[in-house]
Write a protein that holds these residues in place. Structure first.
Motif, PDB file in Angstrom:
ATOM      1  N   THR A 242      39.133  43.949  34.662  1.00 45.60           N
ATOM      2  CA  THR A 242      38.519  43.591  35.940  1.00 45.60           C
ATOM      3  C   THR A 242      38.008  42.159  35.871  1.00 45.60           C
ATOM      4  N   ILE A 243      38.503  41.327  36.772  1.00 42.57           N
ATOM      5  CA  ILE A 243      38.180  39.898  36.759  1.00 42.57           C
ATOM      6  C   ILE A 243      37.483  39.528  38.059  1.00 42.57           C
ATOM      7  N   GLY A 244      36.339  38.875  37.948  1.00 45.25           N
ATOM      8  CA  GLY A 244      35.653  38.337  39.112  1.00 45.25           C
ATOM      9  C   GLY A 244      35.950  36.853  39.227  1.00 45.25           C
ATOM     10  N   ALA A 245      36.076  36.365  40.446  1.00 45.30           N
ATOM     11  CA  ALA A 245      36.393  34.948  40.630  1.00 45.30           C
ATOM     12  C   ALA A 245      35.782  34.437  41.922  1.00 45.30           C
ATOM     13  N   SER A 246      35.342  33.181  41.903  1.00 43.71           N
ATOM     14  CA  SER A 246      34.907  32.552  43.137  1.00 43.71           C
ATOM     15  C   SER A 246      36.141  32.254  43.991  1.00 43.71           C
ATOM     16  N   THR A 247      35.920  31.878  45.245  1.00 47.02           N
ATOM     17  CA  THR A 247      36.989  31.900  46.243  1.00 47.02           C
ATOM     18  C   THR A 247      38.185  31.024  45.891  1.00 47.02           C
ATOM     19  N   ILE A 248      37.962  29.771  45.517  1.00 45.20           N
ATOM     20  CA  ILE A 248      39.094  28.855  45.303  1.00 45.20           C
ATOM     21  C   ILE A 248      39.949  29.282  44.115  1.00 45.20           C
ATOM     22  N   PRO A 249      39.390  29.452  42.903  1.00 44.66           N
ATOM     23  CA  PRO A 249      40.257  29.897  41.801  1.00 44.66           C
ATOM     24  C   PRO A 249      40.805  31.301  42.029  1.00 44.66           C
ATOM     25  N   GLY A 250      40.019  32.165  42.679  1.00 50.17           N
ATOM     26  CA  GLY A 250      40.493  33.523  42.928  1.00 50.17           C
ATOM     27  C   GLY A 250      41.656  33.575  43.884  1.00 50.17           C
ATOM     28  N   THR A 251      41.715  32.626  44.810  1.00 47.59           N
ATOM     29  CA  THR A 251      42.777  32.603  45.808  1.00 47.59           C
ATOM     30  C   THR A 251      43.998  31.819  45.340  1.00 47.59           C
ATOM     31  N   TYR A 252      43.777  30.673  44.706  1.00 50.09           N
ATOM     32  CA  TYR A 252      44.888  29.753  44.453  1.00 50.09           C
ATOM     33  C   TYR A 252      45.351  29.687  42.996  1.00 50.09           C
ATOM     34  N   LEU A 253      44.576  30.183  42.050  1.00 51.16           N
ATOM     35  CA  LEU A 253      44.958  30.121  40.643  1.00 51.16           C
ATOM     36  C   LEU A 253      45.158  31.497  40.019  1.00 51.16           C
ATOM     37  N   LEU A 254      44.226  32.394  40.276  1.00 52.92           N
ATOM     38  CA  LEU A 254      44.217  33.681  39.587  1.00 52.92           C
ATOM     39  C   LEU A 254      45.482  34.515  39.799  1.00 52.92           C
ATOM     40  N   PRO A 255      46.045  34.593  41.006  1.00 52.20           N
ATOM     41  CA  PRO A 255      47.256  35.414  41.167  1.00 52.20           C
ATOM     42  C   PRO A 255      48.399  34.999  40.240  1.00 52.20           C
ATOM     43  N   GLY A 256      48.615  33.698  40.081  1.00 47.29           N
ATOM     44  CA  GLY A 256      49.679  33.233  39.191  1.00 47.29           C
ATOM     45  C   GLY A 256      49.399  33.559  37.741  1.00 47.29           C
ATOM     46  N   TRP A 257      48.141  33.431  37.334  1.00 51.37           N
ATOM     47  CA  TRP A 257      47.776  33.756  35.952  1.00 51.37           C
ATOM     48  C   TRP A 257      47.954  35.246  35.679  1.00 51.37           C
ATOM     49  N   ILE A 258      47.566  36.068  36.636  1.00 51.76           N
ATOM     50  CA  ILE A 258      47.687  37.512  36.439  1.00 51.76           C
ATOM     51  C   ILE A 258      49.155  37.916  36.368  1.00 51.76           C
ATOM     52  N   LYS A 259      49.999  37.286  37.171  1.00 49.12           N
ATOM     53  CA  LYS A 259      51.435  37.598  37.108  1.00 49.12           C
ATOM     54  C   LYS A 259      51.978  37.306  35.716  1.00 49.12           C
ATOM     55  N   LYS A 260      51.626  36.156  35.153  1.00 42.73           N
ATOM     56  CA  LYS A 260      52.093  35.809  33.811  1.00 42.73           C
ATOM     57  C   LYS A 260      51.534  36.781  32.767  1.00 42.73           C
ATOM     58  N   PHE A 261      50.249  37.155  32.925  1.00 43.75           N
ATOM     59  CA  PHE A 261      49.623  38.084  31.991  1.00 43.75           C
ATOM     60  C   PHE A 261      50.313  39.448  32.037  1.00 43.75           C
ATOM     61  N   ARG A 262      50.597  39.937  33.236  1.00 41.99           N
ATOM     62  CA  ARG A 262      51.213  41.257  33.359  1.00 41.99           C
ATOM     63  C   ARG A 262      52.686  41.239  32.964  1.00 41.99           C
ATOM     64  N   ASN A 263      53.321  40.072  33.009  1.00 42.14           N
ATOM     65  CA  ASN A 263      54.676  39.973  32.461  1.00 42.14           C
ATOM     66  C   ASN A 263      54.656  40.228  30.955  1.00 42.14           C
ATOM     67  N   LEU A 264      53.548  39.805  30.318  1.00 43.10           N
ATOM     68  CA  LEU A 264      53.398  40.018  28.879  1.00 43.10           C
ATOM     69  C   LEU A 264      52.896  41.425  28.570  1.00 43.10           C
ATOM     70  N   PHE A 265      52.023  41.945  29.426  1.00 40.54           N
ATOM     71  CA  PHE A 265      51.382  43.246  29.177  1.00 40.54           C
ATOM     72  C   PHE A 265      51.459  44.106  30.447  1.00 40.54           C
ATOM     73  N   PRO A 266      52.634  44.636  30.748  1.00 43.57           N
ATOM     74  CA  PRO A 266      52.838  45.348  32.015  1.00 43.57           C
ATOM     75  C   PRO A 266      52.062  46.650  32.151  1.00 43.57           C
ATOM     76  N   LYS A 267      51.540  47.182  31.047  1.00 47.66           N
ATOM     77  CA  LYS A 267      50.814  48.446  31.124  1.00 47.66           C
ATOM     78  C   LYS A 267      49.323  48.259  31.375  1.00 47.66           C
ATOM     79  N   VAL A 268      48.900  47.009  31.516  1.00 46.29           N
ATOM     80  CA  VAL A 268      47.496  46.727  31.821  1.00 46.29           C
ATOM     81  C   VAL A 268      47.341  46.637  33.339  1.00 46.29           C
ATOM     82  N   ASP A 269      46.419  47.406  33.880  1.00 43.85           N
ATOM     83  CA  ASP A 269      46.074  47.305  35.298  1.00 43.85           C
ATOM     84  C   ASP A 269      45.005  46.232  35.462  1.00 43.85           C
ATOM     85  N   VAL A 270      45.138  45.431  36.518  1.00 46.09           N
ATOM     86  CA  VAL A 270      44.189  44.346  36.755  1.00 46.09           C
ATOM     87  C   VAL A 270      43.529  44.532  38.115  1.00 46.09           C
ATOM     88  N   LYS A 271      42.211  44.404  38.128  1.00 45.68           N
ATOM     89  CA  LYS A 271      41.450  44.437  39.371  1.00 45.68           C
ATOM     90  C   LYS A 271      40.795  43.076  39.583  1.00 45.68           C
TER      91      LYS A 271
END
Length: 302
Positions: free
Chosen positions: A94-123
Motif C-alpha cells: 500500500t503506497i500513499g502519494a501526494s497528488t502530483i507524483p501519485g498522478t504522473y509518476l506512480l502509475p508508471g513505477w507500479i507497472k514496472k514493479f508489477r512486471n517484476l513481481f506480478p503476484k504482488v497486489d498494489v493499493k
C-alpha cells in the motif's frame, strides 16, 4: 494470538472511535467491540478508557498498542520473506502519494514493479503530504511519495524524482510572443490558482517571494481545486498560472497550453518515505530498488 483482534485494537486506538475503526476495517461496530473485549479478557487488562467522550488507550493499552504494531510489522516481514523463500514475492503493498507524483509518476513505477513481481497486489492512496505522513506513521500504508524531505529518526527519505514549477499560458498569449519578458509583467494578467493549502500553491508563494513578489500582487481571477482543472482553465483563457511541469507537459505536447521557458523554473524533489524499521522488508525494498533503478532515471525528469 489472533491478529484480527490486534487489527481491531490498533484501529480503534488510531481512530479514537469504534464506529470509525469498524468502517476502516469494513466490519461492524459490534464485531470490533467483541474482538477488543476478547483481547482484554485474554490479557487480563482493560485496554481502553471508555469513560470519556473520546476513546483513549489505558496505560496498559499503550503498551499493548506499541507491541501490537511491532508484531504486525514483524508478521508482514515474515510473509514477505516466506514469499522470497519460495522464489516469488507475494502480498499487498500500500503506497500513499501526494497528488502530483501519485498522478504522473506512480502509475508508471507500479507497472514496472508489477512486471517484476506480478503476484504482488498494489493499493494507492492519494492525498496531501500531511495525510500521507499520518497514514505512514500509523502503519496504514507501507510507503509514501511526497514533495518534502522528512527529518525524523523513525522515517527514512530517499530522493526519487525531480519536478519544477513553470508558468503556463493559453496558446498565443502575449507572454509567449515577447522575446524576453520581465517577471514583473505577470502582474498584468489574470491568474488561475489552486486553492489555499495545496502544495503547488505553497511552492508558487515561495517562488514569488524569491522573485520579489507576493500573492497579493497578482490579479487572482479564479480559484480551482485541482491541477488538471487549473490547466483546463488556462487553456480556456481564464488566466495564466504556475503548475507542475509533470502535470503541464501532456497539455503542452497536445498544443493546449504554452510554457514560458524564459522564466527560470522553481525546482523541487519528490521523496520515497518509509519506516526506518520496515525499509528492509522485501516488499518495500524491492519496490524501492525498482523505483530508483538506473533504467528509470531518464523518467525522473519528464
Amino acid at each position: 494470538m489472533n491478529l484480527k483482534k490486534l487489527d481491531a485494537f490498533i484501529m480503534v486506538v488510531e481512530k479514537n472511535s469504534f464506529s470509525d475503526a469498524a468502517a476502516a476495517l469494513k466490519s461492524s461496530q459490534p464485531s470490533v467491540s467483541l474482538k477488543i473485549k476478547s483481547l482484554e479478557d485474554e490479557l487480563g487488562f482493560e485496554l481502553l478508557d471508555r469513560g470519556t467522550a473520546v476513546i483513549r488507550p489505558t496505560s496498559a493499552g499503550m503498551l499493548v498498542y506499541s507491541a501490537a504494531k511491532d508484531m504486525k510489522n514483524r508478521w508482514k516481514t515474515l510473509e514477505d520473506e516466506l514469499g522470497e523463500f519460495h522464489g516469488t514475492l507475494t502480498g499487498t503493498l500500500t503506497i500513499g502519494a501526494s497528488t502530483i507524483p501519485g498522478t504522473y509518476l506512480l502509475p508508471g513505477w507500479i507497472k514496472k514493479f508489477r512486471n517484476l513481481f506480478p503476484k504482488v497486489d498494489v493499493k494507492i492512496d492519494i492525498g496531501d503530504s500531511k495525510k500521507v505522513l499520518d497514514h505512514l506513521q500509523n502503519h496504514q500504508i507501507d510507503a509514501g511519495i511526497i514533495g518534502m524531505k522528512v527529518d525524523s529518526r523513525l522515517l527514512t527519505s530517499k530522493s526519487i524524482a525531480s519536478d519544477s514549477l513553470v508558468l503556463v499560458t493559453p496558446v498565443g498569449h502575449p507572454l509567449t510572443l515577447a522575446e524576453s519578458p520581465d517577471f514583473p509583467q505577470i502582474q498584468q494578467y489574470d491568474f488561475v490558482l489552486r486553492e489555499e493549502g495545496s502544495g503547488t500553491r505553497k511552492m508558487m508563494e515561495h517562488y514569488l517571494v524569491e522573485k520579489g513578489l507576493l500573492l497579493d500582487d497578482l490579479n487572482v481571477a479564479v480559484l480551482i481545486g485541482s491541477t488538471e482543472s487549473v490547466i483546463a482553465a488556462v487553456e480556456a483563457g481564464l488566466g495564466i498560472s504556475f503548475v507542475s511541469r509533470l502535470a503541464a507537459m501532456p497539455a503542452v505536447k497536445a498544443g493546449r497550453i504554452s510554457i514560458i521557458d524564459s522564466f527560470a523554473p522553481y525546482e523541487r524533489e519528490f521523496y520515497l518515505v518509509t519506516h526506518t524499521d520496515a525499509e528492509n522488508r522485501p516488499l518495500i525494498k524491492q519496490f524501492t530498488d525498482a523505483v530508483i533503478a538506473p533504467s528509470l532515471q531518464d523518467e525522473r525528469f519528464l
